[in-house]
Motif scaffolding. Sequence first.
Motif, PDB file in Angstrom:
ATOM      1  N   ALA A  48       0.783  -1.345  -0.068  1.00  0.00           N
ATOM      2  CA  ALA A  48       0.010  -0.022  -0.009  1.00  0.00           C
ATOM      3  C   ALA A  48       1.013   1.100  -0.026  1.00  0.00           C
ATOM      4  O   ALA A  48       0.628   2.286  -0.362  1.00  0.00           O
ATOM      5  N   TYR A  49       2.328   1.125   0.139  1.00  0.00           N
ATOM      6  CA  TYR A  49       3.018   2.243   0.391  1.00  0.00           C
ATOM      7  C   TYR A  49       3.232   2.947  -0.949  1.00  0.00           C
ATOM      8  O   TYR A  49       3.274   3.907  -1.049  1.00  0.00           O
ATOM      9  N   ASN A  50       3.112   2.119  -1.895  1.00  0.00           N
ATOM     10  CA  ASN A  50       3.077   2.343  -3.427  1.00  0.00           C
ATOM     11  C   ASN A  50       2.315   3.313  -3.683  1.00  0.00           C
ATOM     12  O   ASN A  50       2.644   4.034  -4.886  1.00  0.00           O
ATOM     13  N   ASP A  52       2.824   5.274   9.079  1.00  0.00           N
ATOM     14  CA  ASP A  52       3.455   3.873   8.978  1.00  0.00           C
ATOM     15  C   ASP A  52       4.700   3.858   8.203  1.00  0.00           C
ATOM     16  O   ASP A  52       5.761   3.009   8.713  1.00  0.00           O
ATOM     17  N   LEU A  53       4.575   4.299   7.112  1.00  0.00           N
ATOM     18  CA  LEU A  53       5.870   4.191   6.348  1.00  0.00           C
ATOM     19  C   LEU A  53       7.202   4.783   6.782  1.00  0.00           C
ATOM     20  O   LEU A  53       8.128   4.331   7.143  1.00  0.00           O
ATOM     21  N   LEU A  54       6.827   6.152   7.708  1.00  0.00           N
ATOM     22  CA  LEU A  54       7.819   6.839   8.341  1.00  0.00           C
ATOM     23  C   LEU A  54       8.366   5.828   9.437  1.00  0.00           C
ATOM     24  O   LEU A  54       9.786   5.768   9.779  1.00  0.00           O
ATOM     25  N   HIS A  55       7.565   5.352  10.062  1.00  0.00           N
ATOM     26  CA  HIS A  55       7.884   4.524  11.369  1.00  0.00           C
ATOM     27  C   HIS A  55       8.666   3.484  10.788  1.00  0.00           C
ATOM     28  O   HIS A  55       9.530   2.971  11.558  1.00  0.00           O
ATOM     29  N   ASN A  56       8.532   2.651   9.723  1.00  0.00           N
ATOM     30  CA  ASN A  56       9.241   1.516   9.302  1.00  0.00           C
ATOM     31  C   ASN A  56      10.124   2.034   8.071  1.00  0.00           C
ATOM     32  O   ASN A  56      10.613   0.997   7.299  1.00  0.00           O
ATOM     33  N   LEU A 104       7.207  -5.432  -3.713  1.00  0.00           N
ATOM     34  CA  LEU A 104       5.824  -6.008  -3.541  1.00  0.00           C
ATOM     35  C   LEU A 104       6.300  -6.944  -2.442  1.00  0.00           C
ATOM     36  O   LEU A 104       7.381  -7.674  -2.345  1.00  0.00           O
ATOM     37  N   TYR A 105       5.440  -6.902  -1.275  1.00  0.00           N
ATOM     38  CA  TYR A 105       5.683  -7.955  -0.217  1.00  0.00           C
ATOM     39  C   TYR A 105       4.467  -8.802  -0.069  1.00  0.00           C
ATOM     40  O   TYR A 105       3.183  -8.678  -0.496  1.00  0.00           O
ATOM     41  N   ASN A 106       4.835 -10.027   0.626  1.00  0.00           N
ATOM     42  CA  ASN A 106       3.924 -11.121   0.562  1.00  0.00           C
ATOM     43  C   ASN A 106       3.377 -11.223   2.027  1.00  0.00           C
ATOM     44  O   ASN A 106       2.308 -11.938   2.177  1.00  0.00           O
ATOM     45  N   ASN A 115      -9.720   2.237  10.256  1.00  0.00           N
ATOM     46  CA  ASN A 115      -9.416   1.984   8.964  1.00  0.00           C
ATOM     47  C   ASN A 115      -8.187   2.663   8.309  1.00  0.00           C
ATOM     48  O   ASN A 115      -7.396   3.289   9.124  1.00  0.00           O
ATOM     49  N   LEU A 116      -7.664   2.280   7.099  1.00  0.00           N
ATOM     50  CA  LEU A 116      -6.449   2.682   6.556  1.00  0.00           C
ATOM     51  C   LEU A 116      -6.719   4.031   5.917  1.00  0.00           C
ATOM     52  O   LEU A 116      -7.426   3.990   5.026  1.00  0.00           O
ATOM     53  N   SER A 117      -6.043   4.878   6.535  1.00  0.00           N
ATOM     54  CA  SER A 117      -6.129   6.347   5.745  1.00  0.00           C
ATOM     55  C   SER A 117      -4.799   6.580   5.228  1.00  0.00           C
ATOM     56  O   SER A 117      -3.813   5.923   5.381  1.00  0.00           O
ATOM     57  N   GLU A 118      -4.651   7.402   4.371  1.00  0.00           N
ATOM     58  CA  GLU A 118      -3.413   8.160   3.651  1.00  0.00           C
ATOM     59  C   GLU A 118      -2.465   8.581   4.904  1.00  0.00           C
ATOM     60  O   GLU A 118      -1.306   8.371   4.675  1.00  0.00           O
ATOM     61  N   GLU A 119      -3.066   9.297   5.964  1.00  0.00           N
ATOM     62  CA  GLU A 119      -2.171   9.791   6.913  1.00  0.00           C
ATOM     63  C   GLU A 119      -1.464   8.798   7.591  1.00  0.00           C
ATOM     64  O   GLU A 119      -0.510   8.907   7.990  1.00  0.00           O
ATOM     65  N   PHE A 120      -2.462   7.641   8.131  1.00  0.00           N
ATOM     66  CA  PHE A 120      -1.816   6.805   8.750  1.00  0.00           C
ATOM     67  C   PHE A 120      -0.906   5.981   7.766  1.00  0.00           C
ATOM     68  O   PHE A 120       0.225   5.580   8.347  1.00  0.00           O
TER      69      PHE A 120
END
Length: 197
Positions: free
Chosen positions: A85-87, A138-142, A96-98, A129-134
């Motif tokens: 979803a980061y993409n 999440d991307l920055l956290h990881n 791509l992740y499994n 739910n999954l928002s663009e902000e979350f």
Amino acid sequence: MTALAKLKRKLRPGQVYRRKELAAWSNAVDRHVGQLLEEGRLEKVGAGLYMVPRKTRFGQTPARPEKLVESFLGDDRFLMVSPNAYNSLELGTTQLYNEPVVYNRKRHGHFELDGRRYDFRMRTSVPSNLSEEFLLVDLLHNLDRLPEEKATVLSKALGRARRMDRARLSRAVKDFGSARAARLLKPVLNPDQASAT
């Protein structure tokens, strides 16, 4: 009617059950589960987890991942995220992740359910739910887990953050509880404080 027949009447195709749920309907749960597995009426999909197969004209359908995770956790308060979803943020991530990531309040670690691995990560707060902000938080956290060039992704992420609603982004940082994302987003969320330091 036998105890096994009564248990069979409780089972619904496509549903996933924990052993303790089945035990509430059976006076000999291990024997009954063994018989149902042998008959093909149950399928083991994880430790202490069983699915009632659902047949379609194309064959048996696997359990829905949400059902598996909910039964495994014994809780419906979780958020399943595919790092793919980061993409969608268009920051230059293309991997791509499994292995889906499951943010939840109960379990931590890698577990296999119905032949697929899941990465369970405990959080005190889990968005519904999954928002663009979350997703950005999440991307920055990881960030260190991503194979792409970190500095490039970070620069693009901060540019994207500047175009987002600041209040919603602040809320996502607070709800997710990531000190790292808060620090990285400080120039966007608190530009006065960031320039003063």
